[in-house]
Design a protein around this motif. Structure first.
Motif, mmCIF file in Angstrom:
data_model
loop_
_atom_site.group_PDB
_atom_site.id
_atom_site.type_symbol
_atom_site.label_atom_id
_atom_site.label_comp_id
_atom_site.label_asym_id
_atom_site.label_seq_id
_atom_site.Cartn_x
_atom_site.Cartn_y
_atom_site.Cartn_z
ATOM 1 N N MET A 90 19.528 -11.219 45.890
ATOM 2 C CA MET A 90 20.108 -12.223 46.773
ATOM 3 C C MET A 90 21.217 -12.974 46.043
ATOM 4 S SD MET A 90 17.035 -15.041 46.792
ATOM 5 C CE MET A 90 17.928 -16.088 47.945
ATOM 6 N N VAL A 91 22.165 -13.503 46.808
ATOM 7 C CA VAL A 91 23.223 -14.288 46.190
ATOM 8 C C VAL A 91 22.620 -15.585 45.661
ATOM 9 C CG1 VAL A 91 25.066 -13.284 47.580
ATOM 10 C CG2 VAL A 91 23.863 -15.316 48.417
ATOM 11 N N LYS A 92 23.222 -16.133 44.638
ATOM 12 C CA LYS A 92 22.663 -17.302 43.970
ATOM 13 C C LYS A 92 22.755 -18.549 44.843
ATOM 14 C CE LYS A 92 20.985 -19.416 40.305
ATOM 15 N NZ LYS A 92 19.620 -19.134 39.814
ATOM 16 N N ASN A 93 23.899 -18.728 45.524
ATOM 17 C CA ASN A 93 24.105 -19.927 46.346
ATOM 18 C C ASN A 93 24.495 -19.491 47.743
ATOM 19 O OD1 ASN A 93 24.772 -22.333 47.547
ATOM 20 N ND2 ASN A 93 26.409 -22.863 46.127
ATOM 21 N N ASN A 94 23.482 -19.358 48.634
ATOM 22 C CA ASN A 94 23.786 -18.864 49.974
ATOM 23 C C ASN A 94 24.466 -19.904 50.859
ATOM 24 O OD1 ASN A 94 21.576 -20.507 50.500
ATOM 25 N ND2 ASN A 94 20.175 -18.797 50.874
ATOM 26 N N MET A 95 24.596 -21.135 50.364
ATOM 27 C CA MET A 95 25.361 -22.130 51.104
ATOM 28 C C MET A 95 26.865 -21.951 50.890
ATOM 29 S SD MET A 95 23.197 -23.991 52.732
ATOM 30 C CE MET A 95 21.393 -24.030 52.729
ATOM 31 N N LYS A 96 27.212 -21.156 49.891
ATOM 32 C CA LYS A 96 28.613 -20.948 49.553
ATOM 33 C C LYS A 96 28.980 -19.468 49.523
ATOM 34 C CE LYS A 96 31.785 -21.494 45.632
ATOM 35 N NZ LYS A 96 31.917 -21.949 44.219
ATOM 36 N N ASP A 97 28.163 -18.682 48.843
ATOM 37 C CA ASP A 97 28.463 -17.261 48.655
ATOM 38 C C ASP A 97 27.867 -16.423 49.778
ATOM 39 O OD1 ASP A 97 29.612 -17.990 46.182
ATOM 40 O OD2 ASP A 97 27.631 -17.916 45.239
ATOM 41 N N GLY A 98 28.280 -15.156 49.851
ATOM 42 C CA GLY A 98 27.742 -14.266 50.867
ATOM 43 C C GLY A 98 27.584 -12.863 50.337
#
Length: 314
Positions: A90-98
């Motif tokens: 999973m991406v580390k920061n799903n609030m920013k990355d996708g």
């Protein structure tokens, strides 16, 4: 590389394909050529602006949290993975990355080796839903054949994993789901099923030790009607007030409201991998292509399907 992004909050119409540079990696990261991405409700909650306090309002934003693919490059300090390894994560920061892109760069602590016996779309379906199921399973405490458990909204990705984790405990598990998914609930381990289109589980004269609401439609105030004294209500989509006040309120009430907060970790993903090695199955009911990203999210957001929805990328 191509990626799916959006420049304003909104429905699936705001999603667009844009070109970006292939990401570079830090010493502790790996570059993964993405093969598949699974869809989670969190994806569209962020996109619709329901989580602005955490995501912020800086655009463009990307979408997708869980992925599977093949490592194309590994940073100098990465010891457990190498080029060519098939992984999921999973991406580390799903609030920013996708993750819905041709390539992602993530820390090596955010990926795991994909079992050879499952596909990329199945691998991409594991992290968020699987970790949530493990957390719920652990929060249930000691479970035995006398335990009576109700899972409301039991046949999405979360329920798929949870039902199978509970199967070997011997507990009496009732699954509430739609007509088309009753067979899946039974296959995954439910001892009894309730078709919500025909029956209201709140009107039945059965009480439970544990109630978990995966549909986000049964409130604790309603669930108390079918809970035994001392029973737990597990809430995987708690509001901020639930998170803050429930621990204190639980001190003064017999029936407990438990807010579930979860993330994939070094503890819960290995438990899933062990279960998969012993026969846990992963149902991906529909797969879309990268160019069908809008259609994939439209379909996923309607709900009513068993298991997970995935998008094949490369």
């Amino acid at each position: 590389m191509k990626t799916i992004a959006y420049k304003v909050f909104g429905d699936t119409g705001v999603l667009q394909t844009i070109d970006e540079q292939k990401p570079s990696i830090q010493p502790n990261q790996v570059l993964v050529k993405v093969k598949a991405v699974s869809i989670n409700p969190l994806d569209w909650k962020i996109r619709k602006g329901e989580m602005k306090l955490m995501s912020g309002s800086k655009f463009p934003k990307h979408t997708g949290t869980d992925f599977a693919g093949v490592i194309e490059d590994a940073g100098a300090s990465v010891a457990n993975f190498k080029k060519g390894d098939e992984v999921f994560g999973m991406v580390k920061n799903n609030m920013k990355d996708g993750a819905l892109a041709e390539y992602v760069a993530v820390p090596s602590t955010s990926i795991w080796k994909k079992p050879a016996g499952i596909s990329f779309v199945q691998g991409a379906s594991i992290p968020t839903a699987g970790a949530a199921a493990v957390t719920a399973f652990q929060k249930m405490g000691r479970i035995n054949p006398d335990s009576r458990i109700l899972i409301n909204g039991a046949t999405g990705g979360f329920g798929m994993f949870l039902l199978q984790l509970l199967r070997d405990t011997g507990a009496s598990v009732t699954a509430v789901t739609g007509t088309d998914a009753l067979a899946f609930a039974k296959e995954w381990g439910a001892g009894s099923v309730v078709d919500y289109k025909k029956d209201n589980v709140l009107s039945q004269k059965v009480v439970y030790d544990i109630v978990i609401d995966l549909s986000a439609k049964m409130r604790f105030s309603n669930a108390k009607r079918i809970m035994k004294p001392g029973a737990l209500f597990l809430n995987p989509v708690p509001g901020l007030s639930d998170i803050i006040t429930s621990p204190v309120r639980n001190l003064f009430r017999s029936k407990k409201h438990v807010a579930l907060l979860t993330a994939p970790s070094e503890e819960n993903i290995p438990m899933l991998l062990n279960a998969i090695s012993k026969g846990l199955t992963i149902e991906v009911s529909k797969t879309f292509t990268f160019n069908q990203a809008k259609e994939a999210y439209k379909y996923a957001e309607k709900g009513g399907y068993p298991g997970k929805i995935a998008i094949e990328v490369n």
